[in-house]
Write a protein that holds these residues in place. Structure first.
Motif, PDB file in Angstrom:
ATOM      1  N   GLN B  41       0.815  -1.220   0.000  1.00 37.15           N
ATOM      2  CA  GLN B  41       0.000   0.000   0.000  1.00 37.15           C
ATOM      3  C   GLN B  41       0.852   1.276   0.000  1.00 37.15           C
ATOM      4  OE1 GLN B  41      -3.027  -0.822  -0.803  1.00 37.15           O
ATOM      5  NE2 GLN B  41      -2.248  -2.902  -0.505  1.00 37.15           N
ATOM      6  N   ALA B 117      -3.174  -6.261   5.722  1.00 41.45           N
ATOM      7  CA  ALA B 117      -4.510  -6.204   6.296  1.00 41.45           C
ATOM      8  C   ALA B 117      -5.537  -5.946   5.212  1.00 41.45           C
ATOM      9  CB  ALA B 117      -4.569  -5.084   7.329  1.00 41.45           C
ATOM     10  N   SER B 118      -6.800  -6.122   5.575  1.00 42.12           N
ATOM     11  CA  SER B 118      -7.862  -5.694   4.659  1.00 42.12           C
ATOM     12  C   SER B 118      -8.760  -4.717   5.404  1.00 42.12           C
ATOM     13  CB  SER B 118      -8.650  -6.887   4.126  1.00 42.12           C
ATOM     14  OG  SER B 118      -9.405  -7.465   5.157  1.00 42.12           O
ATOM     15  N   GLU B 119      -9.534  -3.953   4.648  1.00 38.76           N
ATOM     16  CA  GLU B 119     -10.334  -2.899   5.267  1.00 38.76           C
ATOM     17  C   GLU B 119     -11.596  -3.456   5.907  1.00 38.76           C
ATOM     18  OE1 GLU B 119     -10.117  -0.204   1.587  1.00 38.76           O
ATOM     19  OE2 GLU B 119     -10.019   1.148   3.306  1.00 38.76           O
ATOM     20  N   LYS B 120     -11.934  -2.902   7.068  1.00 36.88           N
ATOM     21  CA  LYS B 120     -13.157  -3.329   7.744  1.00 36.88           C
ATOM     22  C   LYS B 120     -14.369  -2.733   7.052  1.00 36.88           C
ATOM     23  CE  LYS B 120     -11.476  -4.347  12.345  1.00 36.88           C
ATOM     24  NZ  LYS B 120     -11.021  -3.773  13.588  1.00 36.88           N
ATOM     25  N   TYR B 121     -15.477  -3.412   7.198  1.00 37.82           N
ATOM     26  CA  TYR B 121     -16.733  -3.011   6.568  1.00 37.82           C
ATOM     27  C   TYR B 121     -17.649  -2.485   7.671  1.00 37.82           C
ATOM     28  CZ  TYR B 121     -20.553  -3.680   3.129  1.00 37.82           C
ATOM     29  OH  TYR B 121     -21.579  -3.515   2.244  1.00 37.82           O
ATOM     30  N   ASP B 128     -24.423  -1.737   0.570  1.00 35.40           N
ATOM     31  CA  ASP B 128     -23.801  -2.437  -0.563  1.00 35.40           C
ATOM     32  C   ASP B 128     -23.943  -1.650  -1.868  1.00 35.40           C
ATOM     33  OD1 ASP B 128     -26.544  -2.763  -0.851  1.00 35.40           O
ATOM     34  OD2 ASP B 128     -26.358  -4.735  -1.783  1.00 35.40           O
ATOM     35  N   ILE B 132     -20.081   3.166  -2.617  1.00 36.08           N
ATOM     36  CA  ILE B 132     -19.609   3.056  -1.237  1.00 36.08           C
ATOM     37  C   ILE B 132     -18.332   2.228  -1.316  1.00 36.08           C
ATOM     38  CG2 ILE B 132     -20.103   2.207   1.073  1.00 36.08           C
ATOM     39  CD1 ILE B 132     -23.104   2.626   0.402  1.00 36.08           C
ATOM     40  N   TYR B 133     -17.212   2.887  -1.083  1.00 34.10           N
ATOM     41  CA  TYR B 133     -15.908   2.260  -1.304  1.00 34.10           C
ATOM     42  C   TYR B 133     -15.080   2.269  -0.035  1.00 34.10           C
ATOM     43  CZ  TYR B 133     -16.702   3.120  -6.348  1.00 34.10           C
ATOM     44  OH  TYR B 133     -17.188   3.166  -7.617  1.00 34.10           O
ATOM     45  N   GLY B 134     -14.179   1.342   0.051  1.00 37.93           N
ATOM     46  CA  GLY B 134     -13.163   1.414   1.087  1.00 37.93           C
ATOM     47  C   GLY B 134     -12.256   2.600   0.778  1.00 37.93           C
ATOM     48  N   ALA B 137      -9.563   1.889  -1.587  1.00 34.75           N
ATOM     49  CA  ALA B 137      -9.962   1.781  -2.989  1.00 34.75           C
ATOM     50  C   ALA B 137      -9.912   3.151  -3.648  1.00 34.75           C
ATOM     51  CB  ALA B 137     -11.369   1.195  -3.087  1.00 34.75           C
ATOM     52  N   ILE B 247     -15.400   4.428   3.220  1.00 29.67           N
ATOM     53  CA  ILE B 247     -15.422   3.748   4.513  1.00 29.67           C
ATOM     54  C   ILE B 247     -13.992   3.550   5.013  1.00 29.67           C
ATOM     55  CG2 ILE B 247     -16.180   1.702   5.771  1.00 29.67           C
ATOM     56  CD1 ILE B 247     -18.537   3.014   4.597  1.00 29.67           C
ATOM     57  N   LEU B 254      -4.748  -9.677   7.732  1.00 33.08           N
ATOM     58  CA  LEU B 254      -5.020 -10.735   6.743  1.00 33.08           C
ATOM     59  C   LEU B 254      -4.286 -11.997   7.191  1.00 33.08           C
ATOM     60  CD1 LEU B 254      -4.741  -9.188   3.147  1.00 33.08           C
ATOM     61  CD2 LEU B 254      -6.647 -10.495   4.073  1.00 33.08           C
TER      62      LEU B 254
END
Lengths: 101, 363, 255
Positions: B41, B117-121, B128, B132-134, B137, B247, B254
């Protein structure tokens, strides 16, 4: 829309290639993710979910979430956020699970 | 089956520093990266990093990426596999790979997992909807590919990522209507908050998103105020137009590969969720598996880099390699790591780490 | 409160404001970093060692105002963009503020802009007297902004649009301000006719007599195309406002 001016970054011009989305002819930068090329053309809805038919587009942009699945050159379930754009690609909105031919 | 001394999974800040440290020790390193380029990243971090000179403070993430990438290329004993995803890690130490579309197996003596890591929702009505993006992103689209993600954005989350991405959106010519956060106070560094505040972006704390509006695409959101018990205050709803909701409510390690191989995992909310137990050399409960960076607990990239160096050194040492001043160099990295966490903003990290450190001897 | 909205309180500002005596002596750095975070480039970048040594990188920065000469090197090195230099000796009633500005388009020397406060609210009109943007600043340009002296500790950012532009009318008939006109020109409406069609300026009762020249001048200023080289708009009758019924009359002169 593409960013014309940026205080920190410069973006290489890149080679523009022709592709289609649902039959419509579009141009994008060769090698950029399909979804970036679609965004640059103002297209942000690229599928509908398989069960409740909800609109779907990008979410994570780095290949984690699989929200951006579309059908590319006849192949369904392609993660368009990490698939590079090539000349002549035929991209279609994926409604549902897609059909593997 | 391919063999190597140390397989490093993930070519972000932690993995790059781990590779460099292990290569300096003379280890045969295989650095595995799922993308076509290294950097993780870092490639989208246009802002200057904090920390001290040793962690490249004052240098932009994108430039640190280039520095580390060049460094990795200097070593003949680092093999870089890009477009390669580790699919599985097995009890006998074998890892399986999708290497540019072909299936491979590898048996490394040591593995350093630096998968990030990945982004929390966030759950709310219509969450949905496209648009609406992380936050990551949005950063990828604008900072890596030069594409505007939207025209007007509402950011959810006033942590460092939410604040930084808001600032970067404005640098890309996108307007930020507001930054909202459910917490009663700003989670990110206050200097980042001040940077966006003086551009006129309202930061609304104790406020969350109740629902998103739009049929095929987001057109706006309804926000709601929260009381001091984090309960919605009736009648405090308000409408905010936007064509993008970003978001940024935190990251989760991860850690799937660590679960697969059977590392001991503990749930530590302040570190982002389930993280592996480890000693102060970043060795997990499995002797051949080390960790570094966000997968070991969510922190700043500067900490990830230092952890990578520690893991690279220690994993190499454990297979009998060494170098001059090894003890001194390692002690310096451990001190750097501690100093980054020593202040009040490191309180939660230190508390979290105390729960997962085997022996708890980090000094 | 800064923990809630990112805006420093007056108390915090007071705590870092250099003494009146020091301010009267010339430029000095003001470090608006109010939280202990692991970060030390302000200290390491200062060529004069005017920043108190940060023994632990989590220590808070503190300027020794006797040593600081307001050179501004630290401004572009601060990852938090939290450092400003104020110079209250710049003029009798004016002060100079050096601030980081990482946006495009950059203002140019001589531009008037809207000086804003820590919350982004307009404070006053400011004049850009210098833009420092060399490789030393590494893409964090420093803007030298002149504002009235009483705003030295208030103005902390700028909006490239001149505050006067919003109160400066170009077209009286259609109420087009200079600010709006500039925005349209920047968006790509760069001929008189395009401006006319998007804003109606020139289509009001005066038929462009008051605004035409001003619009052409502004187009020239922003695009570099001189008025004599610009496309003139189309002129059509009538040259003064008449009632429609007027044209319905018969011409009784049968000559």
């Amino acid at each position: 829309m593409r960013i014309e001016q940026h205080p920190i970054l410069t973006f290489p011009a890149g080679k523009m290639v022709k592709f289609t989305f649902d039959g419509k002819e579009l141009y994008g930068k060769e090698g950029e993710p399909i979804v970036a090329a679609l965004h640059a053309n103002g297209i942000k809805v690229i599928g509908h979910s398989h069960n409740k038919h909800r609109p779907r587009g990008l979410y994570c942009a780095i290949g984690n979430c699989s929200s951006c699945l579309a059908t590319v050159n006849g192949e369904p379930n392609v993660r368009t956020c990490i698939t590079p754009l090539c000349e002549g690609m035929v991209v279609t909105m994926q409604n549902g699970k897609g059909v593997i031919k | 089956m391919k063999r190597t001394d140390i397989a490093i999974i993930g070519g972000g800040p932690a993995g790059l520093c781990a590779s460099i440290a292990a290569a300096k020790m003379g280890a045969k390193v295989t650095l595995i990266e799922r993308n076509s380029t290294l950097g993780g990243q870092l490639v989208k971090q246009t802002h200057m990093f904090f920390g001290s000179q040793k962690q490249y403070a004052s240098t932009r993430g994108i430039d640190i990426c280039k520095i580390l990438d060049n460094e990795v290329n200097k070593y003949d004993n680092i093999e870089v596999l890009t477009n390669t995803t580790v699919l599985g890690m097995y009890e006998d130490g074998v890892i399986t790979l999708d290497c540019n579309g072909s299936y491979k197996k590898m048996l490394p003596s040591r593995i350093i997992v630096a998968t990030g890591a990945s982004e929390k929702y966030l759950p709310f009505a219509n969450n949905d909807l496209p648009g609406i993006y992380g936050a990551g992103a949005v950063q990828t689209l604008m900072n890596v590919y030069g594409v505007k993600p939207a025209d007007s954005v509402v950011m959810v989350g006033a942590g460092n990522i939410g604040l930084i991405v808001s600032y970067q959106l404005m640098q890309a010519g996108v307007s930020v209507n507001a930054i909202i956060d459910a917490a009663p106070s700003i989670g990110g560094y206050l200097v980042h908050a001040s940077k966006v505040a003086r551009l006129g972006v309202p930061i609304l704390t104790s406020t969350t998103v109740k629902s998103a509006h739009g049929k095929e695409y987001i057109t706006g959101i309804t926000t709601v105020k929260l009381d001091d018990k984090w309960q919605e205050i009736e009648g405090s709803e308000s409408y905010l137009p936007c064509d993008n909701l970003c978001i940024s409510v935190g990251l989760s390690p991860l850690a799937e590969l660590l679960w697969q191989i059977g590392c001991e995992m503990k749930y530590v909310p302040t570190l982002g969720g389930f993280v592996p137990t480890r000693d102060n050399h970043l060795k997990t409960s499995i002797d051949s598996v080390y960790v570094a960076g966000d997968v070991a607990g969510i922190e700043e990239a500067s900490s990830a880099m230092v952890e990578g160096s520690i893991a690279g050194l220690c994993a190499s040492r454990s297979i009998g390699l060494t170098m001059t001043d090894y003890d001194k160099v390692l002690a310096d990295y451990i001190e750097q790591s501690n100093s980054l966490r020593r202040g009040p903003v490191g309180d939660k990290i230190r508390q979290g780490l105390a729960q997962v450190e085997i022996g708890g001897q980090t000094k | 409160m800064i923990q809630k909205d990112g805006i420093a309180t007056q108390e915090m500002i007071d705590s870092i404001t250099p003494s009146a005596e020091r301010r009267s002596k010339g430029p000095v750095a003001v470090v608006e970093c109010f939280q202990s975070i692991p970060c030390n480039p302000c200290y390491t970048s200062c060529p004069r060692k005017a920043m108190k040594e940060l023994i632990d990188i989590n220590d808070m920065p503190q300027v020794n105002t006797d040593i600081c000469n307001g050179c501004g090197v630290c401004i572009s090195h601060c990852p938090g963009l939290a450092i400003f230099v104020i110079d209250e000796t710049y003029g009798d009633n004016q002060c100079l503020i050096k601030m980081p500005y990482e946006f495009t388009p950059l203002p140019s020397e001589g531009d008037y802009v809207t000086a804003t406060d820590r919350g982004g609210k307009p404070v006053c009109r400011g004049k850009v007297v210098k833009v420092v943007n060399t490789p030393m600043q590494d893409r964090t340009p420093i803007i030298h902004l002149v504002v009235p002296k009483e705003f030295s500790m208030i103005v902390r950012s700028l909006n490239i649009n001149d505050i006067y532009d919003d109160n400066t009318y170009i077209c009286r008939c259609e109420e087009l301000t200079l600010g709006e006109l500039r925005e349209y020109i920047r968006k790509g409406y760069t001929t008189l006719d395009e401006i006319k069609r998007i804003t109606r300026a020139g289509m009001g009762p005066c038929q462009g007599r008051t605004c035409r020249q001003l619009i052409m001048n502004e187009i020239a200023k922003l695009t570099g195309v001189k008025p004599q080289d610009q496309l003139m708009s189309t002129f059509r009758p009538p040259v003064k406002p008449v009632k429609l019924g007027f044209y319905a009359q018969e011409d009784t002169d049968n000559e």
